[in-house]
Motif scaffolding. Structure first.
Motif, PDB file in Angstrom:
ATOM      1  N   LYS A   1     -36.424  -0.051  11.127  1.00  0.00           N
ATOM      2  CA  LYS A   1     -36.781  -0.937   9.519  1.00  0.00           C
ATOM      3  C   LYS A   1     -35.641   0.171   8.583  1.00  0.00           C
ATOM      4  O   LYS A   1     -36.051   1.097   8.357  1.00  0.00           O
ATOM      5  N   ARG A   2     -35.008  -0.442   8.476  1.00  0.00           N
ATOM      6  CA  ARG A   2     -33.578   1.088   7.695  1.00  0.00           C
ATOM      7  C   ARG A   2     -34.512   1.168   6.321  1.00  0.00           C
ATOM      8  O   ARG A   2     -34.440   1.774   5.836  1.00  0.00           O
ATOM      9  N   TYR A   3     -34.665  -0.656   5.315  1.00  0.00           N
ATOM     10  CA  TYR A   3     -34.726  -0.881   4.335  1.00  0.00           C
ATOM     11  C   TYR A   3     -36.223  -1.248   3.890  1.00  0.00           C
ATOM     12  O   TYR A   3     -36.477  -1.827   4.470  1.00  0.00           O
ATOM     13  N   ARG A   4     -37.009  -0.544   3.318  1.00  0.00           N
ATOM     14  CA  ARG A   4     -38.000  -1.130   2.791  1.00  0.00           C
ATOM     15  C   ARG A   4     -37.955  -3.132   2.838  1.00  0.00           C
ATOM     16  O   ARG A   4     -38.786  -3.355   2.575  1.00  0.00           O
ATOM     17  N   TYR A   5     -36.960  -3.108   1.638  1.00  0.00           N
ATOM     18  CA  TYR A   5     -36.509  -4.249   1.111  1.00  0.00           C
ATOM     19  C   TYR A   5     -35.634  -5.702   1.799  1.00  0.00           C
ATOM     20  O   TYR A   5     -35.254  -6.341   1.663  1.00  0.00           O
ATOM     21  N   ASN A   6     -35.508  -5.204   3.063  1.00  0.00           N
ATOM     22  CA  ASN A   6     -35.015  -5.505   4.358  1.00  0.00           C
ATOM     23  C   ASN A   6     -35.600  -6.009   4.892  1.00  0.00           C
ATOM     24  O   ASN A   6     -36.216  -4.817   5.860  1.00  0.00           O
ATOM     25  N   SER A   7     -36.198  -6.791   5.597  1.00  0.00           N
ATOM     26  CA  SER A   7     -36.914  -7.083   6.577  1.00  0.00           C
ATOM     27  C   SER A   7     -36.121  -7.172   8.218  1.00  0.00           C
ATOM     28  O   SER A   7     -37.398  -6.402   8.881  1.00  0.00           O
ATOM     29  N   SER A   8     -34.901  -6.564   8.067  1.00  0.00           N
ATOM     30  CA  SER A   8     -34.636  -6.775   9.718  1.00  0.00           C
ATOM     31  C   SER A   8     -34.913  -6.112  10.406  1.00  0.00           C
ATOM     32  O   SER A   8     -34.910  -4.098   9.542  1.00  0.00           O
ATOM     33  N   TYR A   9     -34.908  -5.654  12.176  1.00  0.00           N
ATOM     34  CA  TYR A   9     -34.724  -4.478  12.366  1.00  0.00           C
ATOM     35  C   TYR A   9     -33.468  -4.322  13.317  1.00  0.00           C
ATOM     36  O   TYR A   9     -32.886  -4.807  13.607  1.00  0.00           O
ATOM     37  N   TYR A  10     -33.541  -2.688  13.278  1.00  0.00           N
ATOM     38  CA  TYR A  10     -31.708  -2.794  13.916  1.00  0.00           C
ATOM     39  C   TYR A  10     -32.774  -1.622  15.443  1.00  0.00           C
ATOM     40  O   TYR A  10     -33.433  -1.001  15.253  1.00  0.00           O
TER      41      TYR A  10
END
Length: 122
Positions: free
Chosen positions: A100-109
């Protein structure tokens, strides 16, 4: 970006031990899954061992009792202690992570490392 860097591979005699490390760096907020996979010549890539951020582990049947996966969440680093190595453990070992790259972005890469060679001689 996110980078996964494996280290610790090498040549060892059957019955010996190696410890692999995988360090994740870059734009990382959290990692919910990290795993070790391996690919031998002419074979498909297979899961060796994995661990979630809660500490749940999963092992391939072929390595149970010989390999131990561990994780340092503070350092975003995954380890694989390999004991009682066998020639059939010879492969390129790859690290994999869900990030999860960003706190406010729920996407996982999902990311892969470049691999490290493990060779076990008989």
């Amino acid at each position: 970006q996110v980078q996964l860097v494996e280290s610790g591979g090498g040549l060892v005699q059957a019955g010996g031990s190696l410890r692999l490390s995988c360090a994740a760096s870059g734009s990382i907020f959290s990692i919910n899954y990290m795993g070790w996979y391996r690919q031998a010549p002419g074979k498909q890539r297979e899961l060796v061992a994995a661990m979630t951020d809660y500490g749940t582990t999963n092992y391939a049947d072929s390595v149970k009792g010989r390999f131990t996966v561990s994780r340092d969440n503070a350092k975003n680093t995954l380890y694989l202690q390999m004991n009682s190595l066998k020639p059939e453990d010879t492969a390129v070992y790859y690290c994999n992570a869900n990030v999860k790259r960003y706190r406010y972005n729920s996407s996982y890469y999902n990311y892969w490392g470049q691999g490290t060679q493990v060779t076990v001689s008989s």
